[in-house]
Design a protein around this motif. Sequence first.
Motif, PDB file in Angstrom:
ATOM      1  N   ASP A  12       0.853  -1.192   0.000  1.00  0.00           N
ATOM      2  CA  ASP A  12       0.000   0.000   0.000  1.00  0.00           C
ATOM      3  C   ASP A  12       0.889   1.242   0.000  1.00  0.00           C
ATOM      4  O   ASP A  12       1.940   1.261   0.642  1.00  0.00           O
ATOM      5  CB  ASP A  12      -0.891  -0.022   1.259  1.00  0.00           C
ATOM      6  N   VAL A  13       0.467   2.290  -0.676  1.00  0.00           N
ATOM      7  CA  VAL A  13       1.266   3.522  -0.834  1.00  0.00           C
ATOM      8  C   VAL A  13       2.677   3.086  -1.269  1.00  0.00           C
ATOM      9  O   VAL A  13       3.666   3.283  -0.562  1.00  0.00           O
ATOM     10  CB  VAL A  13       1.284   4.373   0.455  1.00  0.00           C
ATOM     11  N   PHE A  14       2.729   2.500  -2.439  1.00  0.00           N
ATOM     12  CA  PHE A  14       3.944   1.835  -2.948  1.00  0.00           C
ATOM     13  C   PHE A  14       5.164   2.753  -2.827  1.00  0.00           C
ATOM     14  O   PHE A  14       5.150   3.902  -3.251  1.00  0.00           O
ATOM     15  CB  PHE A  14       3.728   1.435  -4.413  1.00  0.00           C
ATOM     16  N   HIS A  15       6.229   2.222  -2.220  1.00  0.00           N
ATOM     17  CA  HIS A  15       7.434   3.032  -1.983  1.00  0.00           C
ATOM     18  C   HIS A  15       8.687   2.237  -2.335  1.00  0.00           C
ATOM     19  O   HIS A  15       8.607   1.058  -2.724  1.00  0.00           O
ATOM     20  CB  HIS A  15       7.456   3.550  -0.538  1.00  0.00           C
ATOM     21  N   VAL A  16       9.853   2.867  -2.149  1.00  0.00           N
ATOM     22  CA  VAL A  16      11.098   2.261  -2.624  1.00  0.00           C
ATOM     23  C   VAL A  16      11.438   0.959  -1.863  1.00  0.00           C
ATOM     24  O   VAL A  16      12.095   0.077  -2.417  1.00  0.00           O
ATOM     25  CB  VAL A  16      12.249   3.307  -2.591  1.00  0.00           C
ATOM     26  N   GLY A  17      10.974   0.828  -0.632  1.00  0.00           N
ATOM     27  CA  GLY A  17      11.195  -0.427   0.108  1.00  0.00           C
ATOM     28  C   GLY A  17      10.478  -1.581  -0.580  1.00  0.00           C
ATOM     29  O   GLY A  17      10.994  -2.703  -0.666  1.00  0.00           O
ATOM     30  N   HIS A  18       9.279  -1.293  -1.088  1.00  0.00           N
ATOM     31  CA  HIS A  18       8.525  -2.311  -1.836  1.00  0.00           C
ATOM     32  C   HIS A  18       9.253  -2.657  -3.136  1.00  0.00           C
ATOM     33  O   HIS A  18       9.376  -3.825  -3.505  1.00  0.00           O
ATOM     34  CB  HIS A  18       7.119  -1.796  -2.161  1.00  0.00           C
ATOM     35  N   LEU A  19       9.725  -1.617  -3.827  1.00  0.00           N
ATOM     36  CA  LEU A  19      10.442  -1.841  -5.086  1.00  0.00           C
ATOM     37  C   LEU A  19      11.678  -2.714  -4.853  1.00  0.00           C
ATOM     38  O   LEU A  19      11.903  -3.693  -5.563  1.00  0.00           O
ATOM     39  CB  LEU A  19      10.858  -0.488  -5.678  1.00  0.00           C
ATOM     40  N   ARG A  20      12.452  -2.358  -3.821  1.00  0.00           N
ATOM     41  CA  ARG A  20      13.694  -3.093  -3.566  1.00  0.00           C
ATOM     42  C   ARG A  20      13.439  -4.557  -3.233  1.00  0.00           C
ATOM     43  O   ARG A  20      14.178  -5.443  -3.653  1.00  0.00           O
ATOM     44  CB  ARG A  20      14.494  -2.437  -2.426  1.00  0.00           C
ATOM     45  N   ILE A  21      12.385  -4.838  -2.445  1.00  0.00           N
ATOM     46  CA  ILE A  21      12.162  -6.250  -2.092  1.00  0.00           C
ATOM     47  C   ILE A  21      11.712  -7.032  -3.320  1.00  0.00           C
ATOM     48  O   ILE A  21      12.108  -8.189  -3.496  1.00  0.00           O
ATOM     49  CB  ILE A  21      11.202  -6.449  -0.899  1.00  0.00           C
ATOM     50  N   LEU A  22      10.944  -6.404  -4.199  1.00  0.00           N
ATOM     51  CA  LEU A  22      10.519  -7.109  -5.414  1.00  0.00           C
ATOM     52  C   LEU A  22      11.720  -7.351  -6.326  1.00  0.00           C
ATOM     53  O   LEU A  22      11.869  -8.444  -6.892  1.00  0.00           O
ATOM     54  CB  LEU A  22       9.422  -6.317  -6.136  1.00  0.00           C
ATOM     55  N   GLU A  23      12.603  -6.365  -6.433  1.00  0.00           N
ATOM     56  CA  GLU A  23      13.816  -6.542  -7.254  1.00  0.00           C
ATOM     57  C   GLU A  23      14.680  -7.672  -6.690  1.00  0.00           C
ATOM     58  O   GLU A  23      15.175  -8.528  -7.427  1.00  0.00           O
ATOM     59  CB  GLU A  23      14.656  -5.254  -7.267  1.00  0.00           C
ATOM     60  N   THR A 122       3.252   3.197   6.972  1.00  0.00           N
ATOM     61  CA  THR A 122       2.708   3.889   8.149  1.00  0.00           C
ATOM     62  C   THR A 122       3.426   5.228   8.361  1.00  0.00           C
ATOM     63  O   THR A 122       2.783   6.264   8.579  1.00  0.00           O
ATOM     64  CB  THR A 122       2.871   2.999   9.400  1.00  0.00           C
ATOM     65  N   ALA A 123       4.774   5.213   8.263  1.00  0.00           N
ATOM     66  CA  ALA A 123       5.533   6.453   8.447  1.00  0.00           C
ATOM     67  C   ALA A 123       5.195   7.469   7.362  1.00  0.00           C
ATOM     68  O   ALA A 123       5.091   8.667   7.634  1.00  0.00           O
ATOM     69  CB  ALA A 123       7.031   6.148   8.454  1.00  0.00           C
ATOM     70  N   LEU A 124       5.008   6.971   6.136  1.00  0.00           N
ATOM     71  CA  LEU A 124       4.662   7.876   5.029  1.00  0.00           C
ATOM     72  C   LEU A 124       3.305   8.533   5.259  1.00  0.00           C
ATOM     73  O   LEU A 124       3.152   9.740   5.068  1.00  0.00           O
ATOM     74  CB  LEU A 124       4.613   7.096   3.713  1.00  0.00           C
ATOM     75  N   ILE A 125       2.340   7.732   5.695  1.00  0.00           N
ATOM     76  CA  ILE A 125       0.997   8.282   5.939  1.00  0.00           C
ATOM     77  C   ILE A 125       1.082   9.363   7.026  1.00  0.00           C
ATOM     78  O   ILE A 125       0.504  10.439   6.906  1.00  0.00           O
ATOM     79  CB  ILE A 125       0.014   7.167   6.340  1.00  0.00           C
ATOM     80  N   GLU A 126       1.867   9.088   8.079  1.00  0.00           N
ATOM     81  CA  GLU A 126       2.012  10.076   9.163  1.00  0.00           C
ATOM     82  C   GLU A 126       2.664  11.353   8.646  1.00  0.00           C
ATOM     83  O   GLU A 126       2.214  12.459   8.932  1.00  0.00           O
ATOM     84  CB  GLU A 126       2.841   9.485  10.308  1.00  0.00           C
ATOM     85  N   LYS A 127       3.727  11.173   7.871  1.00  0.00           N
ATOM     86  CA  LYS A 127       4.459  12.329   7.337  1.00  0.00           C
ATOM     87  C   LYS A 127       3.554  13.184   6.447  1.00  0.00           C
ATOM     88  O   LYS A 127       3.510  14.407   6.583  1.00  0.00           O
ATOM     89  CB  LYS A 127       5.658  11.809   6.527  1.00  0.00           C
ATOM     90  N   ILE A 128       2.821  12.525   5.563  1.00  0.00           N
ATOM     91  CA  ILE A 128       1.952  13.263   4.638  1.00  0.00           C
ATOM     92  C   ILE A 128       0.832  13.974   5.395  1.00  0.00           C
ATOM     93  O   ILE A 128       0.499  15.129   5.104  1.00  0.00           O
ATOM     94  CB  ILE A 128       1.360  12.309   3.574  1.00  0.00           C
ATOM     95  N   SER A 129       0.314  13.324   6.421  1.00  0.00           N
ATOM     96  CA  SER A 129      -0.813  13.928   7.129  1.00  0.00           C
ATOM     97  C   SER A 129      -0.376  15.120   7.995  1.00  0.00           C
ATOM     98  O   SER A 129      -1.199  15.921   8.406  1.00  0.00           O
ATOM     99  CB  SER A 129      -1.547  12.887   7.984  1.00  0.00           C
TER     100      SER A 129
END
Length: 131
Positions: A12-23, A122-129
């Motif tokens: 959810d809220v796709f980020h670089v951590g998601h990209l790296r694990i898929l790579e 979770t951290a991204l949602i907090e930061k954006i909000s």
Amino acid sequence: MSRTVITFGTFDVFHVGHLRILERAASHGDRLVVGVSADALNLRKKGRAPVFSEAERLAIVSAIKGVDEVFVEESLELKRSYIEKFSADVLVMGDDWAGRFDEFGDICDVVYLPRTPAISTTALIEKISQV
Ligand code: C2G
């Protein structure tokens, strides 16, 4: 012989951590299959709906280079049948799940990869909000 990798996540809220694990997951084999958790599964397990819907999260993950196939993960308890269904040779998960899937070692290799530090949905949602 071709080697199939399977991994699971909400993405959810796709980020670089998601990209790296898929790579990194893709580099463990020749074909990468990704189980994207259902909206209902998130509601059940986390008590909230994801920001992006299941259909949106599937569309994003399936567009990532190295991802060959995506499916909806309906239940955390169905891992064994998903591994069997896709004939996966290796299960890859981030190390926040370390030890949790060792029971599948009888049917595939189980690999836990270090999480990308300092980023999470979770951290991204907090930061954006806070903006
Ligand atoms: N991840 C990572 N680095 C981060 C954040 C996440 O490597 N900074 C990895 C996680 O370890 C996981 C994958 O990205 O392997 C997806 O993370 P989430 O979307 O948080 O998935 P989660 O809700 O843990 O999966 O069967 C598992 C379920 O589908 C739930």
